[in-house]
Design a protein around this motif. Sequence first.
Motif, PDB file in Angstrom:
ATOM      1  N   GLU A 235       0.813  -1.219   0.000  1.00  0.00           N
ATOM      2  CA  GLU A 235       0.000   0.000   0.000  1.00  0.00           C
ATOM      3  C   GLU A 235       0.848   1.272   0.000  1.00  0.00           C
ATOM      4  O   GLU A 235       0.621   2.179  -0.798  1.00  0.00           O
ATOM      5  CB  GLU A 235      -0.955  -0.001   1.211  1.00  0.00           C
ATOM      6  CG  GLU A 235      -1.962   1.132   1.139  1.00  0.00           C
ATOM      7  CD  GLU A 235      -3.062   0.991   2.213  1.00  0.00           C
ATOM      8  OE1 GLU A 235      -3.337  -0.138   2.648  1.00  0.00           O
ATOM      9  OE2 GLU A 235      -3.620   2.027   2.599  1.00  0.00           O
ATOM     10  N   ALA A 236       1.851   1.315   0.885  1.00  0.00           N
ATOM     11  CA  ALA A 236       2.662   2.531   1.007  1.00  0.00           C
ATOM     12  C   ALA A 236       3.406   2.834  -0.297  1.00  0.00           C
ATOM     13  O   ALA A 236       3.433   3.975  -0.763  1.00  0.00           O
ATOM     14  CB  ALA A 236       3.647   2.376   2.161  1.00  0.00           C
ATOM     15  N   GLN A 237       4.008   1.776  -0.898  1.00  0.00           N
ATOM     16  CA  GLN A 237       4.791   1.997  -2.117  1.00  0.00           C
ATOM     17  C   GLN A 237       3.889   2.341  -3.299  1.00  0.00           C
ATOM     18  O   GLN A 237       4.225   3.196  -4.125  1.00  0.00           O
ATOM     19  CB  GLN A 237       5.638   0.753  -2.425  1.00  0.00           C
ATOM     20  CG  GLN A 237       6.688   0.985  -3.503  1.00  0.00           C
ATOM     21  CD  GLN A 237       7.574   2.203  -3.176  1.00  0.00           C
ATOM     22  OE1 GLN A 237       8.098   2.343  -2.078  1.00  0.00           O
ATOM     23  NE2 GLN A 237       7.698   3.112  -4.144  1.00  0.00           N
ATOM     24  N   ILE A 238       2.700   1.664  -3.368  1.00  0.00           N
ATOM     25  CA  ILE A 238       1.758   1.971  -4.448  1.00  0.00           C
ATOM     26  C   ILE A 238       1.343   3.437  -4.350  1.00  0.00           C
ATOM     27  O   ILE A 238       1.280   4.149  -5.346  1.00  0.00           O
ATOM     28  CB  ILE A 238       0.517   1.039  -4.372  1.00  0.00           C
ATOM     29  CG1 ILE A 238       0.916  -0.398  -4.700  1.00  0.00           C
ATOM     30  CG2 ILE A 238      -0.573   1.506  -5.353  1.00  0.00           C
ATOM     31  CD1 ILE A 238      -0.204  -1.414  -4.515  1.00  0.00           C
TER      32      ILE A 238
ATOM     33  N   LEU B 239      -6.983   4.763  -1.501  1.00  0.00           N
ATOM     34  CA  LEU B 239      -6.276   3.481  -1.501  1.00  0.00           C
ATOM     35  C   LEU B 239      -6.651   2.646  -0.275  1.00  0.00           C
ATOM     36  O   LEU B 239      -6.858   1.443  -0.376  1.00  0.00           O
ATOM     37  CB  LEU B 239      -4.764   3.757  -1.506  1.00  0.00           C
ATOM     38  CG  LEU B 239      -3.874   2.777  -2.264  1.00  0.00           C
ATOM     39  CD1 LEU B 239      -4.380   2.547  -3.668  1.00  0.00           C
ATOM     40  CD2 LEU B 239      -2.443   3.318  -2.306  1.00  0.00           C
ATOM     41  N   ARG B 240      -6.780   3.340   0.848  1.00  0.00           N
ATOM     42  CA  ARG B 240      -7.137   2.651   2.094  1.00  0.00           C
ATOM     43  C   ARG B 240      -8.544   2.038   1.970  1.00  0.00           C
ATOM     44  O   ARG B 240      -8.765   0.876   2.266  1.00  0.00           O
ATOM     45  CB  ARG B 240      -7.100   3.653   3.254  1.00  0.00           C
ATOM     46  CG  ARG B 240      -7.259   3.023   4.643  1.00  0.00           C
ATOM     47  CD  ARG B 240      -7.146   4.092   5.737  1.00  0.00           C
ATOM     48  NE  ARG B 240      -8.242   5.052   5.682  1.00  0.00           N
ATOM     49  CZ  ARG B 240      -9.463   4.810   6.182  1.00  0.00           C
ATOM     50  NH1 ARG B 240      -9.729   3.663   6.742  1.00  0.00           N
ATOM     51  NH2 ARG B 240     -10.397   5.740   6.103  1.00  0.00           N
ATOM     52  N   LEU B 241      -9.486   2.842   1.478  1.00  0.00           N
ATOM     53  CA  LEU B 241     -10.864   2.369   1.345  1.00  0.00           C
ATOM     54  C   LEU B 241     -10.962   1.247   0.320  1.00  0.00           C
ATOM     55  O   LEU B 241     -11.693   0.283   0.485  1.00  0.00           O
ATOM     56  CB  LEU B 241     -11.784   3.532   0.958  1.00  0.00           C
ATOM     57  CG  LEU B 241     -11.923   4.630   2.023  1.00  0.00           C
ATOM     58  CD1 LEU B 241     -12.636   5.845   1.449  1.00  0.00           C
ATOM     59  CD2 LEU B 241     -12.674   4.097   3.238  1.00  0.00           C
ATOM     60  N   LEU B 242     -10.184   1.397  -0.754  1.00  0.00           N
ATOM     61  CA  LEU B 242     -10.178   0.381  -1.808  1.00  0.00           C
ATOM     62  C   LEU B 242      -9.668  -0.951  -1.237  1.00  0.00           C
ATOM     63  O   LEU B 242     -10.259  -2.003  -1.456  1.00  0.00           O
ATOM     64  CB  LEU B 242      -9.292   0.838  -2.976  1.00  0.00           C
ATOM     65  CG  LEU B 242      -9.168  -0.129  -4.151  1.00  0.00           C
ATOM     66  CD1 LEU B 242     -10.481  -0.215  -4.918  1.00  0.00           C
ATOM     67  CD2 LEU B 242      -8.048   0.302  -5.098  1.00  0.00           C
TER      68      LEU B 242
END
Lengths: 135, 305
Positions: free
Chosen positions: B17-20, B53-56
């Motif tokens: 997640e962080a890198q994306i 991104l978090r919600l996804l």
Amino acid sequence: MADPSGSETLPIRTSTDVVQVRQAVRRAVTQLGFSLVDQTKMVTAASELARNTLEYGGGGTVRLETLQEGARRGLRLTFEDQGPGIPDVERALTDGYTTGSGMGLGLGGARRLVNEFAVTSEVGVGTRVVIARWK
Amino acid sequence: MAQNGAGRFADVLAKHEAQILEDWVADQRRAGGGRSLGRLSEAQMREEAAEFLRLLRQAVQQQAAAGAGGETDTDGPGWDAVREFLAGLSRSRARQGFSPTETAAFVFSLKQALFAHLAREAGGDADVLFAEVWQATTLLDQLGLYTTTVFQKSREEVIARQQEELMELSTPVVKLWDGILAVPLIGTLDSARTQVVMESLLQAIVDTGSAIAIIDITGVPTVDTLVSQHLLKTVAAARLMGAECIISGIRPQIAQTIVHLGVDLSQVSTKASLADAFLLALQKTGRGITRGAGAGVTSGAGPAA
Ligand SMILES: Nc1ncnc2c1ncn2[C@@H]1O[C@H](COP(=O)(O)OP(=O)(O)OP(=O)(O)O)[C@@H](O)[C@H]1O
Ligand SMILES: [Mg+2]
């Protein structure tokens, strides 16, 4: 006899189209040099018929034609729709007769505002109203 | 399609997640470096990207946990939070003057970063990669289109609101004199407009306790049976409130046309001009205008001119 160069067809699908029809007719009669009273009569008749086309005919079209007969100039409007038709035209032309919530004066009033007036209507097929006014 | 597509996709999202997010923000900065970024701060862009991104990830994880793979329906209940976020984003973009394309690009631009990570994780297995990319792309396409739908709707809402405001602006009820109101109408008098006029007039009659209202139609180009009907209804409603109406601005051509139409205005006071109507209103309220040195309105009822 119609001057083919002066013909224009407009849609009547929304109340905005009705406004456009009034404006187009006003332009046409102004160009033809109609007096202010005659301009107003023709524009008002057009407004009545355009609203009927929209309201009762479920939408349709109007054709504007500039007419020239010798020295006479005029404007013919043909309103057409593929709506339910008018079962009894004479009755529809009677002042005060309405199947909607109007005053029932539009059709008869339009006839009194112009020089030529003809309604052709067939139930289930549609309605055509042709009007003309000369300068 | 791969059986565990949703599971894998969710894993990749969670793990990277962080890198994306970093890659995606960099992509967006590069793509929108010019125009669209100017209206968004870098911080805001990053915040929005992180939140989406978090919600996804949560939605995909939830779906994977529920054992649903393959086809994703972003209309489903598990996607409420994602849709809500995107709806808010679309509305604010619409207000800020972004185009629908720029708005949808927010979602679509995630593809590049996401696919790169999916490819790395697939480890050369083309079938797996294809299934995952297919799932991800279907999903993001749906969400991107959703932003367009919301965008469109909120633009329409903005336009409708402006039209309403314009309508109210263009039908001001003014107090001409103590007990005398005037409504100058301009333009087309359709049903919606009549409703607004009628409401503001009746309210003003109550508020001011006026006995007379002048409806001036000088600015109404065409008076057909519909406009006449609207005017007559307004007059009748005012009468029920105890106020009498005078219709002014009936030009000679309009008068003739109305007669041909067969509209009966005999029960209504009409005048050619607003000035004539005002004079009549003064008379009806027991006042008059005098000429000469002490020119003004007679009777003590009105405010000093
Ligand atoms: N194009 C049409 N198609 C079907 N029916 C029509 C059409 N035009 C008119 N009519 C019928 O004729 C009736 C009378 O029309 P007219 O225009 O005189 O009155 P109105 O439209 O009901 O009210 P107003 O025009 O006074 O607002 C209508 O109520 C409708 O039933
Ligand atoms: Mg009618």
